[in-house]
Structures are given as C-alpha cells and as structure tokens.
Motif scaffolding. Sequence first.
Motif, PDB file in Angstrom:
ATOM      1  N   VAL A   1     104.227  64.917   8.241  1.00 56.65           N
ATOM      2  CA  VAL A   1     103.835  64.789   9.722  1.00 56.65           C
ATOM      3  C   VAL A   1     102.215  65.218  10.268  1.00 56.65           C
ATOM      4  CG1 VAL A   1     103.983  66.611  11.876  1.00 56.65           C
ATOM      5  CG2 VAL A   1     106.072  66.540  10.062  1.00 56.65           C
ATOM      6  N   ALA A   2     100.717  65.490   9.163  1.00 59.18           N
ATOM      7  CA  ALA A   2     100.533  65.340   9.480  1.00 59.18           C
ATOM      8  C   ALA A   2      99.434  64.082   9.172  1.00 59.18           C
ATOM      9  CB  ALA A   2      99.094  66.565   8.985  1.00 59.18           C
ATOM     10  N   LEU A   3      99.694  63.103   8.115  1.00 59.54           N
ATOM     11  CA  LEU A   3     100.003  62.036   7.920  1.00 59.54           C
ATOM     12  C   LEU A   3      99.642  60.497   9.057  1.00 59.54           C
ATOM     13  CD1 LEU A   3     100.384  61.321   4.026  1.00 59.54           C
ATOM     14  CD2 LEU A   3      98.155  61.862   4.992  1.00 59.54           C
ATOM     15  N   SER A   4     101.422  61.072   9.241  1.00 56.32           N
ATOM     16  CA  SER A   4     101.954  60.217  10.546  1.00 56.32           C
ATOM     17  C   SER A   4     100.926  60.321  11.889  1.00 56.32           C
ATOM     18  CB  SER A   4     103.083  60.921  10.981  1.00 56.32           C
ATOM     19  OG  SER A   4     103.334  59.867  11.969  1.00 56.32           O
ATOM     20  N   ALA A   5     100.566  61.790  11.889  1.00 56.87           N
ATOM     21  CA  ALA A   5      99.980  61.857  13.902  1.00 56.87           C
ATOM     22  C   ALA A   5      98.179  61.099  13.319  1.00 56.87           C
ATOM     23  CB  ALA A   5      99.765  63.264  13.431  1.00 56.87           C
ATOM     24  N   SER A   6      97.998  61.125  11.838  1.00 57.57           N
ATOM     25  CA  SER A   6      96.107  61.237  11.605  1.00 57.57           C
ATOM     26  C   SER A   6      96.284  59.404  12.174  1.00 57.57           C
ATOM     27  CB  SER A   6      96.024  61.369  10.641  1.00 57.57           C
ATOM     28  OG  SER A   6      95.751  62.764  10.548  1.00 57.57           O
ATOM     29  N   VAL A   7      97.407  58.641  11.132  1.00 56.40           N
ATOM     30  CA  VAL A   7      97.875  57.336  11.519  1.00 56.40           C
ATOM     31  C   VAL A   7      97.844  56.587  12.691  1.00 56.40           C
ATOM     32  CG1 VAL A   7      98.736  55.728  10.798  1.00 56.40           C
ATOM     33  CG2 VAL A   7      98.364  56.715   8.964  1.00 56.40           C
ATOM     34  N   MET A   8      98.491  57.772  13.551  1.00 62.69           N
ATOM     35  CA  MET A   8      98.831  57.381  15.300  1.00 62.69           C
ATOM     36  C   MET A   8      97.382  57.435  15.691  1.00 62.69           C
ATOM     37  SD  MET A   8     101.000  56.277  17.244  1.00 62.69           S
ATOM     38  CE  MET A   8     103.102  57.351  17.235  1.00 62.69           C
ATOM     39  N   LYS A   9      96.776  58.544  15.907  1.00 64.51           N
ATOM     40  CA  LYS A   9      95.586  58.639  16.454  1.00 64.51           C
ATOM     41  C   LYS A   9      94.397  58.054  16.035  1.00 64.51           C
ATOM     42  CE  LYS A   9      92.447  60.825  18.988  1.00 64.51           C
ATOM     43  NZ  LYS A   9      91.849  59.986  19.002  1.00 64.51           N
ATOM     44  N   MET A  10      94.437  57.427  14.922  1.00 65.86           N
ATOM     45  CA  MET A  10      92.930  56.908  14.605  1.00 65.86           C
ATOM     46  C   MET A  10      93.425  55.326  14.550  1.00 65.86           C
ATOM     47  SD  MET A  10      90.969  58.760  14.344  1.00 65.86           S
ATOM     48  CE  MET A  10      89.947  58.034  14.013  1.00 65.86           C
ATOM     49  N   VAL A  11      94.487  54.007  14.645  1.00 67.95           N
ATOM     50  CA  VAL A  11      95.221  53.512  13.987  1.00 67.95           C
ATOM     51  C   VAL A  11      95.380  52.832  15.386  1.00 67.95           C
ATOM     52  CG1 VAL A  11      95.845  51.350  12.465  1.00 67.95           C
ATOM     53  CG2 VAL A  11      94.676  52.996  11.720  1.00 67.95           C
ATOM     54  N   ILE A  12      97.037  52.856  15.545  1.00 72.68           N
ATOM     55  CA  ILE A  12      97.486  52.590  16.602  1.00 72.68           C
ATOM     56  C   ILE A  12      97.126  52.211  18.037  1.00 72.68           C
ATOM     57  CG2 ILE A  12     100.298  52.717  17.158  1.00 72.68           C
ATOM     58  CD1 ILE A  12     100.822  53.656  14.298  1.00 72.68           C
ATOM     59  N   LEU A  13      97.372  53.650  18.459  1.00 74.94           N
ATOM     60  CA  LEU A  13      96.334  54.082  19.453  1.00 74.94           C
ATOM     61  C   LEU A  13      95.033  53.762  20.043  1.00 74.94           C
ATOM     62  CD1 LEU A  13      97.927  57.819  20.834  1.00 74.94           C
ATOM     63  CD2 LEU A  13      99.054  56.028  21.043  1.00 74.94           C
ATOM     64  N   PRO A  14      94.254  53.732  19.523  1.00 82.50           N
ATOM     65  CA  PRO A  14      93.170  52.753  19.745  1.00 82.50           C
ATOM     66  C   PRO A  14      93.488  51.486  19.959  1.00 82.50           C
ATOM     67  CG  PRO A  14      92.764  54.761  18.737  1.00 82.50           C
ATOM     68  CD  PRO A  14      94.262  54.605  18.530  1.00 82.50           C
ATOM     69  N   VAL A  15      94.333  51.136  18.470  1.00 82.69           N
ATOM     70  CA  VAL A  15      94.395  49.484  19.032  1.00 82.69           C
ATOM     71  C   VAL A  15      95.226  48.744  19.959  1.00 82.69           C
ATOM     72  CG1 VAL A  15      95.768  47.162  17.878  1.00 82.69           C
ATOM     73  CG2 VAL A  15      94.079  49.201  16.457  1.00 82.69           C
ATOM     74  N   LEU A  16      95.668  49.491  20.254  1.00 80.53           N
ATOM     75  CA  LEU A  16      96.931  49.327  21.857  1.00 80.53           C
ATOM     76  C   LEU A  16      96.227  49.658  23.190  1.00 80.53           C
ATOM     77  CD1 LEU A  16     100.214  50.675  20.787  1.00 80.53           C
ATOM     78  CD2 LEU A  16      99.828  48.949  20.478  1.00 80.53           C
ATOM     79  N   ALA A  17      95.136  50.861  23.152  1.00 80.95           N
ATOM     80  CA  ALA A  17      94.571  50.530  24.083  1.00 80.95           C
ATOM     81  C   ALA A  17      93.533  49.944  24.418  1.00 80.95           C
ATOM     82  CB  ALA A  17      93.972  52.553  24.211  1.00 80.95           C
ATOM     83  N   THR A  18      92.696  50.143  23.422  1.00 81.71           N
ATOM     84  CA  THR A  18      91.586  48.748  23.175  1.00 81.71           C
ATOM     85  C   THR A  18      92.022  47.618  24.085  1.00 81.71           C
ATOM     86  OG1 THR A  18      90.432  50.424  21.374  1.00 81.71           O
ATOM     87  CG2 THR A  18      89.163  47.605  22.154  1.00 81.71           C
ATOM     88  N   GLY A  19      93.199  47.647  23.368  1.00 84.65           N
ATOM     89  CA  GLY A  19      93.678  45.601  23.365  1.00 84.65           C
ATOM     90  C   GLY A  19      94.038  45.794  24.917  1.00 84.65           C
ATOM     91  N   ALA A  20      94.707  46.617  25.248  1.00 85.87           N
ATOM     92  CA  ALA A  20      95.302  46.994  26.882  1.00 85.87           C
ATOM     93  C   ALA A  20      93.809  46.791  27.938  1.00 85.87           C
ATOM     94  CB  ALA A  20      95.253  48.162  26.972  1.00 85.87           C
ATOM     95  N   ALA A  21      93.092  47.550  27.078  1.00 86.30           N
ATOM     96  CA  ALA A  21      91.906  47.324  27.907  1.00 86.30           C
ATOM     97  C   ALA A  21      90.964  46.711  28.649  1.00 86.30           C
ATOM     98  CB  ALA A  21      90.772  48.053  27.289  1.00 86.30           C
ATOM     99  N   ARG A  22      91.211  45.687  27.280  1.00 81.86           N
ATOM    100  CA  ARG A  22      90.303  44.395  27.277  1.00 81.86           C
ATOM    101  C   ARG A  22      91.643  42.892  27.978  1.00 81.86           C
ATOM    102  NH1 ARG A  22      86.481  40.719  26.350  1.00 81.86           N
ATOM    103  NH2 ARG A  22      86.948  38.244  25.841  1.00 81.86           N
ATOM    104  N   LEU A  23      92.625  42.990  27.867  1.00 86.94           N
ATOM    105  CA  LEU A  23      93.730  42.763  28.232  1.00 86.94           C
ATOM    106  C   LEU A  23      93.405  42.589  30.376  1.00 86.94           C
ATOM    107  CD1 LEU A  23      96.784  42.487  26.985  1.00 86.94           C
ATOM    108  CD2 LEU A  23      95.348  40.681  27.169  1.00 86.94           C
ATOM    109  N   MET A  24      92.689  44.257  30.779  1.00 87.05           N
ATOM    110  CA  MET A  24      92.600  44.451  31.802  1.00 87.05           C
ATOM    111  C   MET A  24      91.529  43.932  32.553  1.00 87.05           C
ATOM    112  SD  MET A  24      95.332  45.675  33.135  1.00 87.05           S
ATOM    113  CE  MET A  24      94.688  46.972  34.995  1.00 87.05           C
ATOM    114  N   GLY A  25      90.725  42.983  31.102  1.00 89.21           N
ATOM    115  CA  GLY A  25      89.167  42.999  32.295  1.00 89.21           C
ATOM    116  C   GLY A  25      87.976  43.257  31.753  1.00 89.21           C
ATOM    117  N   PHE A  26      88.137  44.515  30.826  1.00 88.83           N
ATOM    118  CA  PHE A  26      86.739  45.202  30.093  1.00 88.83           C
ATOM    119  C   PHE A  26      86.360  44.600  28.734  1.00 88.83           C
ATOM    120  CE2 PHE A  26      89.285  48.492  32.045  1.00 88.83           C
ATOM    121  CZ  PHE A  26      88.598  49.387  32.914  1.00 88.83           C
ATOM    122  N   SER A  27      84.620  44.513  28.833  1.00 84.85           N
ATOM    123  CA  SER A  27      84.756  44.067  28.125  1.00 84.85           C
ATOM    124  C   SER A  27      82.527  44.459  28.160  1.00 84.85           C
ATOM    125  CB  SER A  27      84.451  42.467  27.987  1.00 84.85           C
ATOM    126  OG  SER A  27      83.383  42.120  29.136  1.00 84.85           O
ATOM    127  N   GLY A  28      81.663  44.331  26.797  1.00 84.86           N
ATOM    128  CA  GLY A  28      80.926  44.493  26.690  1.00 84.86           C
ATOM    129  C   GLY A  28      80.239  46.392  26.746  1.00 84.86           C
TER     130      GLY A  28
END
Length: 317
Positions: free
Chosen positions: A230-257
């Motif tokens: 469970v700890a490993l799953s939460a850690s992968v979610m926190k450090m890999v999956i959510l940052p990738v999704l959130a940063t990708g969404a930010a890029r699509l919304m026009g954020f840069s630099g």
Amino acid sequence: MPVSLFELFARTLDVTLPVFAMVFIGLGLKRLGWIDRAFVSTASALVFKATLPTLIFLSLIKADLAVALDIPLLVFFALATLCQCALSWVWASFRIPREERGVYVQGAFRGNCGVVGLALAAGMYGNDGLSAGSLLLGVVIVTYNVLSVVVLAMYQPGQATDWRSLLWKIVTNPLIIAVVAALPFTAWSVALPRWLMTSGDYFASLTLPLALICIGATLSVSSLRDSQQVALSASVMKMVILPVLATGAARLMGFSGQSLGLLFLFFASPTAAASFVMVKAIGGNVALAANIIAITTLMASVTVTVGVFALRLLGWI
C-alpha cells in the motif's frame, strides 16, 4: 549555440542535487549520532514557527506583486489538487482496504511544498521563484489541510470532524500569517530599515538547510524494509502518476516557462511530514503514513531530477 544533453542534465542536477544532498546529510548526521530526536523536534518547530515565515515574508516584500501574484496559477493549483485528491480517492476505493484508504489518499496527494517545493523553486528561479512559491503556499496550506481532514474523517467512524478547530488552525498558521502580513508591504512598496532586512535575511537563511536536514534525520531506513504494498502504491501515485497528469494538464491549459516549472516542482514534492501528524492525531495507521513519507522522499531525488530534465528537454520550462 544548442545545449547538449549532458549540459542540460548538468544544469538540472545543479537545481536538484543541493536540495537532496542536504536531506541525505541529515540522514547521515542522525546515523552518526551528531543530531538526535530532540534536536529535530526543536529545529522543526523553529523552522515552522519562525524562520520559514520570515523567509516567506521577506521574499514577498521584495517581490513585484504584479509579477508574483499569478491568479490563474493559484486557481489551477487549487483545482488540480482537488482533482488529485479525487483521483487517488477513487483508485483507493477499488484497490485499498477501507481502514487504510484515508492514510493512502492523504499520502498520495499531500506534498511537502513548504520546504522541498520552495527549496527547489528557489534553486531553479531564485527570488522570483521564492516570491511566487510563497504566494502559492497560501493555497497549498488551505487546500491540503481541508482535504486531509475530510478524507481522514471519512474512514474514522468514531471521530467527528471539528471544523471550527480546523478553521482556527488555518487562520493561525504561521505561513499564512506571513503571506497576509507581507501583502500590504508589497502592494504599497513599504520599505523596511536596511539593518532589519539584513538581520531578517540572516535568520531566514537558516530555513532551507535546517528544514532539509530535519527531513533527512526523520527518515527511517528500517521502516523501508517493512514497507507495505500500500505504501509503495501511494508513493508511485504521489511521485509519478499525479505529477505527470497534473503537469500535462497545466501544459494543455497554456502554462509554460516559470509557471509550469513551479507547478511541477510543487506537484512533484514528496509527501509532507505533516501528514504523519494528522494520522497520529486521529489514531490512524502511523506506520503506513511514515513509510509513504520515507519512500516518497527518497524517490524524489530521482523523479524530480528526471522530471525537470524532461521538461527542459521538451522546451516547456
């Protein structure tokens, strides 16, 4: 002249290595017996109550509010945090035992933005990063605390959510007070005496190295050996999956630099130590909470470096 991959990676390490080197120095000092639990407790309280608020206050009064106050950035971060919490909650509802869901969800979305995120922002963008990051912390503190209480209370049937107490903790949070106190000085360009600014800078400069050393000193290598799935799953979610999704969404919304870079650094920060305190307060699974903090902190030295390198390689930041 085009920048080579090696130069680009070296520049990335210039940002991330100093931060995580201090974390591992803290771990080493604790193992050598040069610092102990009492030191970590006292130093952490000093950082939270005094040096970090001073750093935030000074960085804001030096800032150009027209540049640092980015309303779309603040709104996007709040909405993205809400979505991250919801996504990890939905996943936990199907894959995680009920009694561990609250701890899992909090560990998966609540980042250590106040120390690690701010340190990385300062390393990458200097005073501009500190100013924008300090304002972002106001949103961070409110959203993280409210969502954490809600999700933990949902899976603690015997515990009632004390909203009045929660609101009081938010209002009296030293970091929020520092942000609010600095805004009039910044808006009206009120200058403090030079000697006071210099003394404040000396005091504030203790914040990041001291806080990072304390993070390293609280890491438990033995707890990692007992880490659960469970700890490993939460850690992968926190450090890999959510940052990738959130940063990708930010890029699509026009954020840069710089804006996109700040968002990534805050999204990719390891799980906050405060999550352990909240789990302990409601009698939750503290071992699970501690494991998530330890694993994500160690993972961050790799995932943040790779993430910054990739974003620079793509030309997004």
